[in-house]
Each structure stands twice: as C-alpha cells, then as structure tokens.
Design a protein around this motif. Sequence first.
Motif, short mmCIF file in Angstrom:
data_model
loop_
_atom_site.label_atom_id
_atom_site.label_comp_id
_atom_site.label_asym_id
_atom_site.label_seq_id
_atom_site.Cartn_x
_atom_site.Cartn_y
_atom_site.Cartn_z
N MET A 1 -39.40 -16.88 106.40
CA MET A 1 -40.66 -17.42 105.82
C MET A 1 -40.03 -16.63 104.70
O MET A 1 -40.13 -15.69 103.60
CB MET A 1 -41.33 -16.18 106.19
CG MET A 1 -42.96 -16.63 105.78
SD MET A 1 -45.01 -15.78 106.75
CE MET A 1 -44.23 -13.75 106.19
N GLN A 2 -40.18 -17.77 103.28
CA GLN A 2 -40.21 -17.69 102.31
C GLN A 2 -40.49 -17.89 100.92
O GLN A 2 -40.96 -16.76 99.72
CB GLN A 2 -38.88 -17.97 101.95
CG GLN A 2 -37.43 -18.74 102.59
CD GLN A 2 -36.74 -17.06 102.52
OE1 GLN A 2 -36.75 -16.32 101.32
NE2 GLN A 2 -36.06 -16.95 103.60
N ASP A 6 -44.91 -21.32 103.50
CA ASP A 6 -44.48 -20.99 104.52
C ASP A 6 -45.61 -19.82 105.51
O ASP A 6 -45.75 -20.21 106.47
CB ASP A 6 -42.88 -20.39 104.78
CG ASP A 6 -42.37 -21.17 104.15
OD1 ASP A 6 -41.98 -22.05 104.38
OD2 ASP A 6 -41.49 -20.44 104.43
N SER A 10 -47.37 -21.38 109.05
CA SER A 10 -47.12 -20.90 110.25
C SER A 10 -48.97 -20.78 110.86
O SER A 10 -49.35 -20.86 112.18
CB SER A 10 -46.92 -19.33 109.95
OG SER A 10 -46.90 -18.72 110.90
#
Length: 563
Positions: A1-2, A6, A10
Amino acid sequence: MQDTEDILASFADQLGVEPEVVEERWDGRPDRLAEDIFRIKDMDTGEVRDLELFETQRKAMMAYFYGDADTINNYKGRRIGYSFVYVVCFLLQGMLVPNSFYPVVSRKYEQAENRIEDVENLIDNAKVEIPTNFVNKGEIELWNGSGYKAYSGDPDASRGDKSARAVLLDEMAFIEDQKKVKRAFGAFLSLGKGRKMVQVSTPNVKNDLFMSTHKRGTESGYDEDGNRVGVISIQQPSFYNADEIDISKPLYEQDVQPVRPDMNIEMIEDERASDPLGFGQEYLCRPIVDEYRFFSEEAIDEAMKRGENVLTGLKLPSADFRVIGVDIGISKDDTVVQVFDHDGARRVHRYMEIVTDEVLGEHGFGSPDRGNARQVATRIAYLFRELDADLVVLDKTGPGETFDRQITEKLGRAVIGFNFSDKRRVEEMMGDFNNSLRNGKVTLIPDDRFRDELESVVKIKKEDWSVPKFSGKDNSETGKDDTAMAAVLAAFPPGYAVQPGRQADQRTVEEEFHEMGVIESPQKRNVAREAAQTDTGAFGSATISRSRGGYGSRRSYSARHRR
C-alpha cells in the motif's frame, strides 16, 4: 500500500463495490471515512466493533479538516472523547499525507503515551491494512513516513524534532507552564501552510492561557465583522442540556441528556455529590471559581443533629470497624484525635480529643509536652486499646513522620501513615466525606469548634497546573482546621479498602508509662492505673473538663483567635 488510491481500492474491494462508489461516499466527509475504516474495542463487551462517532466528535473532526484557523481550542466537559477523536484525525491525515508528523503533548509523558497507544489500537483493528515502519512505546511511524510521538509537558522535550502538521496539547489547562510549552511546540508548526495547534482540556483556573485563548476565539474562527480571528473555540459540556441541570440535586431526579450515550450517570452522580460546584465546572462548563467553601453548612447541621442522640465517649460497645484519625500539630496547630465507627456506607462519630499538655499531665506525665512524640504516641496507643479500635490513620506530614514511627512501634500494622502532600488522595478523601455528608450517611458529635472548622474548609486552586488543596485555617475562628482534617482521616481513610487484622502490640498502660520514666513509685503507678480505668473525656458527659481536650458543651471562639 503506497498511497491514498491503494487505501480506497482495498476498502472498495472489501465491500465488493467500485472505488468510485466509496470515493463519493467519503468526499468531504472524514467522519464517514473514519467510521468505515476504523474499529474499536467495546468498553463493556471487550469485542471489536465499528467506530461510531457521536455528534460532538463529528463537529470537532469537521473543524479540524475544514476550519480556517491555526488553533482549535476545545473547552470541554469531562469524558467527552475529544482527545481520542483528534487522534483519529491525526491518523487519517497521516495516512493521506506522507511524511507528516504529529506530536502529542500532555503534562505527564504517560498520558501522551496513552494517546499513541490509541493510534496503535486503531491501526491494529482497522478494516484495511495500515503498514508501519516501526511501533515503539510512545512512537509510531507509518509506511509512508508519517509519524506520531508522545511528549511530556516539558518545553525542552521538543528540541531537535522535525516540523509537524498538527500538535495536540492534551489537557492543556493542567500543563505546568502553558506559555513555554505552547511556544516550544508551536515552533513545530512554523513551516508550511494548513498547520494546526489543537488544545483540549477541562477547565482548571479562569485566567490561564487555555481559557484566555478560548475567550479570544469564536465558533467559526471569524469575528462578527468577518475578520479572521485565528482561533476556533469549541465549548462542549458533558450534557446537551447543561444549562438546565441543577448541581444541588441528584442527577437521577433530573432530565439529563449526556453527550456520550455510553456515559455512566451513576458514577458521575457520585462526583456531583462529592463536589457539586466542581461538578458544574468540570461537566457543565459553568463559570470557574478558584476558591469556594467545600462542605455544606446545612449538611453539617443535619449530621450534628443526628449526633445528639448517639452514644459517645470511651465506654463504647464494640463495632464492626472502628478507626482513629489523628492530625498532628506541634506549635501553632493542635494534635486532634477523632474516632468513627464504620457501619457499611455509614460513619458514626464516637469520640474527639485535643491532645493538650493538660491532657497529658492528667494522665501521668510528669513533664507533659504535646510536642513530645513519645508522650503523644503513648496517649494514642492508650486510646486505641481503650476504644477497641481497628485502625489508626495518622497525619505523617512534616513532624508527623516522627510521630508515625513512634506510634507504629506501639501498634504495628494497625497504623497507616498519610501524607497530606498527596493532594490527589486528599481530594478523593474530602470528596468521599462530602458525598456521604450530603447524603445523610455521616453522624457527627455536636461541637462549635468542630462545626466552625468543617464549615471553614475551602477548596483552593490558584495555580494553573496545581491539584486543588483544602484548608480551613484562613476562615475558621481558631485559625485552625485540625478537628476537620482528623475527622476526614477517620471517616474515610484514603485509599483504604480492606479492614486489617489486629496486629498491635498489647503492652499494658503501666508498661508504657514506665518506659517513658513517668511512673517512679508504686503510688504513681496506682494513679496511672486508675487514670487508665477512668473515662477521660467523652462528649456529652457531665464530667468533661476543657483541660482534658474534650468539649462537652458548645462554646464560641472570638475573632482574637484568627491568624
């Protein structure tokens, strides 16, 4: 997860919907974002459940994310949950804004550490994965470089750290030097735009920096002419209908509307009964009074009326639990002995004695001296055995430390020393006495000096950071408060819950006097034995003399006794 996308993807994946649907739901609504992502442990069941914000928390969150002000000042009632909701704000923003930093400052480091623990729990229980680079005690760093760190209210603690996006001053009104702390941690916010200083606190005193900042701000951060003030001031009592609540009446007899649905009204009622005016200040955001009479004169009068028909003195039947309270005095103050029977929640006053030189002289001491710890200890040991008491609670502040050692030698573990410098414990003890007094659970021996000193006790909080102190010396006719303090010690031994087994040494009165060198002949020994068998001053007895420290009839004190 950046990045934010993200997180969005999710969460959308968990719901089984397109990211655009969730994005629309979250747009402009950080409160919805928080409730959709975070879960907390239920306080009653211990089970993890979805976060549910109540209305005042939503208001605080919107002020944080969309308010046009450098400072958000939250003057709140107790148990509002503002500190927690700002921690939620910090975590949300830290997830969305990489490399942002969030110091949390409290008077004590442990309190700030608790807020960082809140961050950790939110991360652990979240519905989406929130990776971290490290999680230490008092410090957390997220995968994207955003960090959270606990600080004590020491200005020097801030040196050397990086710029912050927001700073939380938790319970700011109780930080010792508010100006220095604000200046030190405010330096974290000096670089960049959109930085915020969040101040959260219940009130302490009326003229400190926290309250003056609150008075300067407005609800919107703008004045009536539309000029930017720079401070958003939020005032939120613990009850929506705070203005309608009568602090002199039990809460269960009134319509109360708590801000938090999970608020324990029974526990809060105990606090109201202990200190109605303090309840008004801390829960209802009523005007702050730095000094006020603590005990109710009406309640004292009723308690003494109940005491008119109670058996008192040294010749008493046994009790389930009998406590002797001793306030030590040497020069200006008096040494006072108070005795209370504990009958469940009720307290019955049985005996009071002021240990004077005359009292000691009448009981066998050739050179009586109320400042002599051995003589006073011997007298208290005699009273302990004569009254068949269970416990002695002794003021060991200052010179009382020597008396504490002497009495402990004689009575062992039946003695508990209490230091009046422990203001938190004093506050609890005073509150317990006041609560029971107001609820009709205390019976008191009628006596003018005792009445005056009880009515003269004042709760004082004059320093920004201080715990309240209690004193009646400036208001009583005697210039003393010893009878009141000894009574509170005996009625509500601070922090004491379990009745001890009797561990006292059982030496005879003659042995005590012989050890003191008072008894020099068989004749004097017989006098001492007779004195030990004689009532030495029970209240209500026609045989009482003032010289023995008993006060069998009411008397007044003139202004010449004032300090």
